[in-house]
Scaffold this active site. Structure first.
Site, short mmCIF file in Angstrom:
data_model
loop_
_atom_site.label_atom_id
_atom_site.label_comp_id
_atom_site.label_asym_id
_atom_site.label_seq_id
_atom_site.Cartn_x
_atom_site.Cartn_y
_atom_site.Cartn_z
N LYS B 171 24.48 5.59 -12.04
CA LYS B 171 23.10 5.10 -11.90
C LYS B 171 22.88 4.55 -10.49
CE LYS B 171 18.93 3.62 -13.04
NZ LYS B 171 18.54 2.55 -13.95
N LYS B 239 16.15 -4.55 -6.99
CA LYS B 239 17.27 -4.97 -7.84
C LYS B 239 18.37 -3.88 -7.84
CE LYS B 239 18.68 -4.57 -12.46
NZ LYS B 239 18.36 -4.03 -13.79
#
Lengths: 296, 296, 296, 296
Positions: B171, B239
């Site tokens: 990811k 983030k």
């Protein structure tokens, strides 16, 4: 059929001029290497004795040269194309050079009544050989319309992108995106391998989502396998990143990623990988992470 | 059918838990916001009174939380999942967090006989609602096999990419490539516009060659039009870039482009664009080139 | 004289606690390594049996720990300083950690009536041994005034720079500037050497003008000679660049040079130079330019 | 006393030629702006009617020009210095240009029996007016020895740094370090201010340790106060970063920090601060962090 002068018969210009001769045009070609001229005559072209001989009687002159100093010599020099060609001639410079020089050439040509297009290509040697190049054209609409039938003999996607120099700008934009994506994919591979993830599996996932790109599609297997046969050499991409930075300077913009990508591509060349495919940017990223041993 | 605990019923977890309930599973859900729980009961789920209540009798517990501190609280805390769940329970953490925490969770869970997968997703809110997420799974092969039928209720592409933490690594790799490509496309647009080239035409050319990528395909029109409705917000990408840098640090690698992309995404947030789509990275590039006025 | 608890008696904390004992204070010290405690007792201190024993009767507790997880354990843990110390105690955390943790510690301490300063140092092992550290202090003015006489036993420059966390922010700012200057000097050296210029002569010129800096003054000879004995190790600077990036994230700012410097320092560590002096960033720059052979 | 030709009588060349005339040399000066020539004659020099007139009878010709195209015209052009000067003349080019051009000039001059030094300066307008420039000289030792007495009339630190082009390389190295330190100090200021730390106090601490540098010493107060009167303009530093990148390309090295600093300086210019002092790089860093309002 058109009478053409073609100057620069190398890896790209050689097959391109051959396609034009095969299409029935009269192609008078010149190159500093006699054997390149010989190939053209074997393909149905005519040997020119020099730049002036190639340009003097041409309706259209095409130049395909390594970089801007060569274009300045061949086009602007005392024995160059502008000195030899007749008013009304159309010069199509298909070299990849900085936009600034394309604009200067157009300006100098206009004083002599010569029309100019900048028409750099992408697709590399394979694209040249298969007459499948993408061609980005800057200049006047009417001149583009006139050149299009000729360009169709060597390219598949032919787009008029704006005024003089615009072809070079779009080519520069293309090369900065391509170089950057290679760098990003390289960082993804290094991160995954160093984390114990099988890079091939991971890249398959990336290729299925928003990160998908042509480079992942075509090169992820060869990159993971560390096969870096060109393709498009790092040395050439290094030249093109220099053009991208020159274009940014000319346009008065700040391109931080491009600035860094240019130095990473430069590292590829400095580290001795200039003759490898540009996907070998992976070797720079590996080197930075102390993982060069994986390349054997 | 499986008895499931589902903790974290927000923008992502809400529709995901609903799909699982609709598929016939018993879903006992919990969230700090009571209205999120109400939505699940309306969709056929059961309201849990807390984390322990959701986890105690579950065969599988799914967590979908904002970031690693929440995962640490909910999973490792004194009243958390590991304290409440029975040995043999399978915990599937679908939060996007740094790989290091996923490995710590797996290690703490193993001491209690609880199995764990890290299974972050991509595809965003739309993917969650349409049960079309891509799911990258790290952990044991057998646990992946056990979880797959459940994951198929919420995702379309479900891939086992490696050991504990590997899902997070992939990811992270995905997000660094996506963020970087946005930055590169932004630089291409700024360069072309500042050079007098029509960016739409130029990007069409790029999209037809080696620079082609999914972002160009999906977003080039909206970027040129300066439409930045999310989509995926810059704040979330900020983030995720933090996670990518943490993953690099954990893996002991150097990722220079990622390091710069992270600061450009941070600039997007600092400049006040955190709630815009991540394609608004273009506004950062424009700002650097003094072209911010072009957005109004 | 003050009754002190001192936790963390390593390369830095060892000599610092010794100076405080030599100055006549009662220093009850603890470290996970018994031999570190033994050194303190040999220097006139008292061996504590654990954190609580060091903190329970102290007027001032000083902590000097590797990074934020250790501070969280030692200060905030169930058997930590805050659990053991009396209300009114002053905790001076001299560890270099991210500002966010310093603020959390101050907040948790306030609930127990314990006062806190963050007081990271620069000057390294030599500075600790010679009681010549620079100390950047964050917290309340009155607490700073109370701590100053103690800090003067270990430091030479002692400055109150702002509220809780401010000491860490200034330390982070210091380290990003230092790391960056090393990187710039390295690039200057590589450029000059690769251009056939004697780097020593060139750096002498730089040191006489606007480019002058302390690193050029102290390290240019050793860098040109490729002598990289620490000094301050790259591994520690790598930790500090992580803190600088965390501080930037906390403050919601974008620091592009810091982002890149952090990756170059990370490369130093990844390439195996973590135990060398931070001036060995030169080896990273050399590697990128294919000039690594010049180091032998 | 020497018979001198001096070409380029602007902000730098004006006071420099005046100092040489005041020292008793015969200075025949030329500039494209007649008022610049008038100033020289007022200072005791002689007005030349053109480049050839300035160069024809000179023992030493000094050129002080904006960039390499002007040097190419003035020195290499058909009516330029090399065409007009006698064999044995010494040409001292004090312009700041890319090293490649300095080498080309030296090579072309050698064919005509003309000796050349490249001798760029630092110290700016104030240094020129006060005859306090630093001068970095590339070329033959004997020519340096011959030129030194003249250079002492305009400079204070005069160093022979290597062969032809070496002066330019050292100047480029100087400028990349200076530009980079400005960027680092700007990031330190933005980080501290956004963290609630008084930047002035924080910078005082930095200036006392390993981060100390001349820019902190001279400019930290004006930077914190947002006073950006030049000094040395961003536009000029932008030119110089272009030279640094050209020098890196010529030397076949990779300079990632320089690549990024160049784009940040370019941003300063693009954002409209080209006429401010180079310390205004702070405004770029502020803009990236959404803190531009703090400048008013």
């Amino acid at each position: 059929m058109t009478t053409l002068g073609f100057i620069g018969l190398g890896i790209m210009g050689g097959p391109m001029s051959g396609h034009l001769a095969a299409a029935g045009h009269t192609v008078r070609g010149y190159d500093v290497h006699p054997e390149a001229i010989a190939k053209l005559t074997a393909a149905g072209g005519i040997a020119a004795t020099g730049i002036a001989d190639a340009a003097a009687d041409a309706d259209v002159v095409i130049t395909m040269l390594p970089n801007h100093p060569q274009v300045e010599d061949v086009v602007l020099g005392p024995d160059g194309v502008l000195a030899a060609a007749r008013p009304g001639t159309l010069l199509v410079d298909m070299s990849t050079i900085r936009p600034e020089t394309s604009v200067e050439v157009a300006s100098a040509a206009a004083e002599k009544g010569i029309r100019v297009l900048d028409a750099p290509v992408s697709g590399g040697q394979a694209g040249a050989e298969q007459a499948a190049l993408s061609i980005m054209v800057g200049g006047e609409e009417a001149d583009f319309a006139a050149a299009r039938p000729l360009l169709e003999a060597v390219g598949r996607t032919i787009v008029h992108v704006g005024p003089h120099g615009a072809g070079q700008v779009v080519k520069a934009a293309n090369q900065l995106v391509v170089g950057g994506i290679y760098g990003l994919v390289a960082e993804a591979i290094v991160l995954m391998e160093a984390s114990g993830v099988d890079a091939k599996t991971g890249l398959d996932v990336l290729a299925g989502g928003l990160a998908a790109n042509r480079i992942l599609e075509l090169k992820r297997e060869s990159m993971v396998a560390r096969e870096f046969r060109p393709g498009f050499r790092i040395d050439l991409h290094h030249k093109d990143m220099g053009i991208a930075l020159a274009a940014a300077r000319q346009a008065d913009v700040s391109l931080p990623l491009t600035g860094l990508v240019a130095q990473l591509v430069a590292a590829g060349r400095s580290m001795g990988y200039g003759d490898l495919d540009h996907s070998a940017l992976l070797k720079v990223t590996e080197g930075l992470s102390g993982r060069a041993q994986s390349q054997e």
